[in-house]
Each structure stands twice: as structure tokens, then as C-alpha cells.
Scaffold this active site. Structure first.
Site, PDB file in Angstrom:
ATOM      1  CG  HIS A  58      -0.432  -0.325   2.453  1.00 22.19           C
ATOM      2  ND1 HIS A  58      -0.603  -1.577   2.994  1.00 22.19           N
ATOM      3  CD2 HIS A  58       0.339   0.355   3.306  1.00 22.19           C
ATOM      4  CE1 HIS A  58       0.010  -1.630   4.154  1.00 22.19           C
ATOM      5  NE2 HIS A  58       0.592  -0.485   4.373  1.00 22.19           N
ATOM      6  CG  HIS A 109       5.330   6.022   4.394  1.00 20.14           C
ATOM      7  ND1 HIS A 109       5.670   6.063   5.739  1.00 20.14           N
ATOM      8  CD2 HIS A 109       4.154   6.688   4.279  1.00 20.14           C
ATOM      9  CE1 HIS A 109       4.729   6.717   6.394  1.00 20.14           C
ATOM     10  NE2 HIS A 109       3.810   7.108   5.537  1.00 20.14           N
ATOM     11  CG  HIS A 123       0.705   8.965   1.997  1.00 22.16           C
ATOM     12  ND1 HIS A 123      -0.067   7.899   2.397  1.00 22.16           N
ATOM     13  CD2 HIS A 123       1.596   9.192   3.000  1.00 22.16           C
ATOM     14  CE1 HIS A 123       0.322   7.520   3.612  1.00 22.16           C
ATOM     15  NE2 HIS A 123       1.341   8.269   4.001  1.00 22.16           N
ATOM     16  CD  GLU A 151      -1.798  10.237   4.249  1.00 19.40           C
ATOM     17  OE1 GLU A 151      -1.108  10.277   5.285  1.00 19.40           O
ATOM     18  OE2 GLU A 151      -2.577   9.299   3.982  1.00 19.40           O
ATOM     19  CG  HIS A 180       3.988  10.929   5.933  1.00 15.36           C
ATOM     20  ND1 HIS A 180       2.762  10.305   5.840  1.00 15.36           N
ATOM     21  CD2 HIS A 180       3.752  12.253   5.802  1.00 15.36           C
ATOM     22  CE1 HIS A 180       1.822  11.211   5.688  1.00 15.36           C
ATOM     23  NE2 HIS A 180       2.387  12.405   5.653  1.00 15.36           N
ATOM     24  CB  THR A 190      -2.716   8.742   7.627  1.00 12.72           C
ATOM     25  OG1 THR A 190      -1.658   8.131   6.874  1.00 12.72           O
ATOM     26  CG2 THR A 190      -2.251  10.046   8.229  1.00 12.72           C
ATOM     27  CB  THR A 191      -2.155   3.428   7.401  1.00 12.06           C
ATOM     28  OG1 THR A 191      -2.479   2.141   6.920  1.00 12.06           O
ATOM     29  CG2 THR A 191      -0.984   3.285   8.346  1.00 12.06           C
TER      30      THR A 191
HETATM   31  N1  LIG Z   1       1.032   7.963   7.253  1.00 11.73           N
HETATM   32  S1  LIG Z   1       1.682   7.232   8.514  1.00 11.73           S
HETATM   33  O1  LIG Z   1       0.745   7.246   9.597  1.00 11.73           O
HETATM   34  O2  LIG Z   1       2.960   7.877   8.815  1.00 11.73           O
HETATM   35  C1  LIG Z   1       2.019   5.579   8.085  1.00 11.73           C
HETATM   36  C2  LIG Z   1       1.468   4.991   6.963  1.00 11.73           C
HETATM   37  F1  LIG Z   1       0.614   5.642   6.162  1.00 11.73           F
HETATM   38  C3  LIG Z   1       1.787   3.691   6.617  1.00 11.73           C
HETATM   39  F2  LIG Z   1       1.240   3.148   5.506  1.00 11.73           F
HETATM   40  C4  LIG Z   1       2.652   2.950   7.394  1.00 11.73           C
HETATM   41  S2  LIG Z   1       2.998   1.300   6.935  1.00 11.73           S
HETATM   42  O3  LIG Z   1       4.085   0.803   7.728  1.00 11.73           O
HETATM   43  O4  LIG Z   1       1.778   0.584   7.052  1.00 11.73           O
HETATM   44  C5  LIG Z   1       3.434   1.268   5.252  1.00 11.73           C
HETATM   45  C6  LIG Z   1       4.512   2.228   5.030  1.00 11.73           C
HETATM   46  O5  LIG Z   1       5.575   1.974   5.868  1.00 11.73           O
HETATM   47  C7  LIG Z   1       3.199   3.519   8.527  1.00 11.73           C
HETATM   48  N2  LIG Z   1       4.035   2.733   9.266  1.00 11.73           N
HETATM   49  C8  LIG Z   1       4.353   2.946  10.647  1.00 11.73           C
HETATM   50  C9  LIG Z   1       3.172   2.833  11.553  1.00 11.73           C
HETATM   51  C10 LIG Z   1       2.651   1.419  11.551  1.00 11.73           C
HETATM   52  C11 LIG Z   1       3.702   0.420  11.979  1.00 11.73           C
HETATM   53  C12 LIG Z   1       5.099   0.761  11.621  1.00 11.73           C
HETATM   54  C13 LIG Z   1       6.147  -0.118  11.880  1.00 11.73           C
HETATM   55  C14 LIG Z   1       7.448   0.204  11.522  1.00 11.73           C
HETATM   56  C15 LIG Z   1       7.709   1.418  10.888  1.00 11.73           C
HETATM   57  C16 LIG Z   1       6.678   2.303  10.603  1.00 11.73           C
HETATM   58  C17 LIG Z   1       5.421   1.985  11.019  1.00 11.73           C
HETATM   59  C18 LIG Z   1       2.883   4.839   8.859  1.00 11.73           C
HETATM   60  F3  LIG Z   1       3.432   5.421   9.936  1.00 11.73           F
HETATM   61 ZN   LIG Z   2       2.258   8.324   5.770  1.00  6.06          ZN
END
Ligand SMILES: NS(=O)(=O)c1c(F)c(F)c(S(=O)(=O)CCO)c(N[C@H]2CCCc3ccccc32)c1F
Ligand SMILES: [Zn+2]
Length: 263
Positions: A66, A91, A93, A104, A117, A198-199
Site C-alpha cells: 500500500h 514512505h 502518499h 494527505e 512521511h 493515517t493508516t
Molecule cells: N502515514 S503514517 O501514519 O505515517 C504511516 C502509513 F501511512 C503507513 F502506511 C505505514 S505502513 O508501515 O503501514 C506502510 C509504510 O511503511 C506507517 N508505518 C508505521 C506505523 C505502523 C507500523 C510501523 C512499523 C514500523 C515502521 C513504521 C510503522 C505509517 F506510519
Molecule cells: Zn504516511
């Protein structure tokens, strides 16, 4: 089941059924508009350390179905927050080639083309991001708004590997580089609020810093981001393009966003 797969809107609508926090408080992203902004003179310029990673080190780029994410070294830290936050991953978006509005966060209701991000966790209190991600002081994410303009050689250090991570679970190795080159030059001007992932699972555990100034990538670079990656595995008979992987802005009632700059 890929949460982004169920269309962008109805996909998000079912999140709270499986992930209760997604229907809860402090949800991200949000729209920054004048009547919720409050100048805060105590907000210091963001100071980073360890971001200039030697090319002898390697980042791992992964297509996780994703988003496309890049692992980061824990020596990369944010210094200017109440606790030390160490980098976990970055990562992106984005939207799609017919609607290049995949950021976002929005400003005055306006989407940018994409958003980067950089996820950090509170390394003073937690040993890794997984134990930090459901704690209210667990995570700090730096958000960089992206618009089209001139070619960006720093983003190209990541984008040039997209053809090797086209499909879910594919990985590629990227030599270290100065990750600070992905950020705008004004680290003293930003929006700050307490929000969430946001996920799913949408934990309200993120201290958000969204820089006021967007960075630029070229139209060709944006098209590569919007049209190279797939959510599906190489063998999947029904390939699904990885597009529109941004969450809609959330209600932000009775709350204020602190800004480090005067209008
Ligand atoms: N927009 S956002 O809220 O910043 C956001 C995402 F949108 C998002 F898709 C992910 S994801 O891993 O599912 C795919 C991309 O890494 C994360 N990952 C974080 C939080 C979830 C668990 C985890 C574990 C190790 C490292 C990072 C993270 C995320 F933080
Ligand atoms: Zn993000």
C-alpha cells in the site's frame, strides 16, 4: 485484504469496524485553514542529526502493497523535540496520473501532488517503533508536501529504484545519502499538532510536523511515482495499480494547530 484496495472512500469507511481507533479522536490527516492556526513562539526550528548517511550504508526499499517505504538508520534522530526521536522509515502518499492531488494534509482545502512521511519513534522511552506506535508520546512524523516543478536529484535516488520494487513484497537496496536533502530548506516554518497514523490501526500516537514550504519534483518523476508501482504480487492475475494511497482529511473540532511562523 488491502485496506487501500477497497476503493479510496469506502475503504476508509469500513476501517473503524476492524480498527476502532480509526473512528476515534485525534485522527490525521487534517486541513490547515486560518481559523484553527495559532502562532506559537516556543516552536524551535527542527534540528536533525545523523541524516547524512554514508553511501557505504544501505537503505532497504520495500513495496508493502500500500506504499513504498524505505528503512532508515536509527542513528538518524530529531534533536529539537522534548524527547529524542529516532528514524524508523520513510514512505510516500500520492494520487494518480489523472488526478495528481495525493497529499494527505491540505492547506486551505488544497491538496498537493504527493506527501513524504519520515516516521520516527521516541527512542528515550521505547526500544523500537512497534512498541512505540500505540503510545501517545510514541511517534513523531515529519511531513513534506510535494508539488511539481524542477527535477529533484535527491528524490531520484529513491525513484530510480521503483522499477525493482514494482510488485508487493519486492525489495531493493539504496546506497546511503543525505536524507535531509529531501526536506525543504526552511525547517523553522511548520504546522504542529497531535494526531494519528493515517493508516490502520490509526493509533493517536503521532506528533505531526508538517513543513510549510513544499518541495518540488518534476512532472516525469511524479508520473513515475503514480504509474510504476502495484499493490499486487507479480503472479497476481488481477494486477492493481498502487494509486490514491492517501487518507481523506478528518474532522478537527474544537482544536488548534500550532504554527511556528507568523502569517
Ligand atoms: N502515514 S503514517 O501514519 O505515517 C504511516 C502509513 F501511512 C503507513 F502506511 C505505514 S505502513 O508501515 O503501514 C506502510 C509504510 O511503511 C506507517 N508505518 C508505521 C506505523 C505502523 C507500523 C510501523 C512499523 C514500523 C515502521 C513504521 C510503522 C505509517 F506510519
Ligand atoms: Zn504516511
Amino acid at each position: 485484504w488491502n485496506k487501500w484496495q477497497l476503493g479510496s472512500s469506502d475503504g476508509e469507511r469500513v476501517w473503524p469496524k476492524m480498527f476502532p481507533f480509526c473512528g476515534g479522536v485525534f485522527q490525521s490527516p487534517i486541513d490547515f485553514h486560518n481559523d484553527i492556526l495559532q502562532y506559537d513562539s516556543t516552536l524551535l526550528p527542527i534540528e536533525l542529526e545523523g541524516y547524512n548517511v554514508s553511501p557505504t550504508e544501505e537503505f532497504i526499499l520495500t513495496n508493502n502493497g500500500h506504499s513504498v517505504r524505505m528503512s532508515l538508520s536509527q542513528s538518524m534522530r530529531i534533536r529539537s523535540l522534548p524527547s529524542h526521536y529516532s528514524a524508523a522509515q520513510l514512505h510516500l502518499h500520492w494520487g494518480n496520473r489523472n488526478k495528481q492531488e495525493g497529499s494527505e494534509h491540505t492547506i486551505g482545502g488544497r491538496h498537493f501532488a504527493a506527501e513524504l512521511h519520515i516516521v520516527h519513534y521516541n527512542s528515550d522511552k521505547y526500544r523500537d517503533v512497534n512498541s512505540a506506535m500505540d503510545k501517545s508520546d510514541g511517534l513523531a512524523v515529519l511531513a513534506i508536501l510535494i508539488e511539481t516543478g524542477t527535477f529533484n536529484p535527491s528524490f531520484e535516488k529513491i525513484f530510480s529504484h521503483f522499477r525493482n520494487v514494482k510488485y508487493k513484497d519486492q525489495e531493493a537496496f539504496i546506497p546511503g545519502f543525505n536524507v535531509q536533502d529531501l526536506l525543504p530548506d526552511r525547517l523553522d516554518e511548520y504546522y504542529r499538532y497531535e494526531g494519528s497514523l493515517t493508516t490502520p490501526p490509526c493509533y493517536p500516537s503521532v506528533l505531526w510536523t508538517v513543513f510549510r514550504k513544499p518541495v518540488q519534483i518534476s512532472e516525469e518523476q511524479l508520473l513515475a511515482l503514480e504509474s510504476t508501482l502495484y499493490c499486487t504480487q507479480p503472479s497476481d492475475p488481477a494486477p492493481l495499480e498502487m494509486v490514491n494511497n492517501y487518507r481523506r482529511v478528518q474532522e478537527f473540532d474544537e482544536r488548534l494547530v500550532s504554527v511556528s511562523f507568523r502569517q
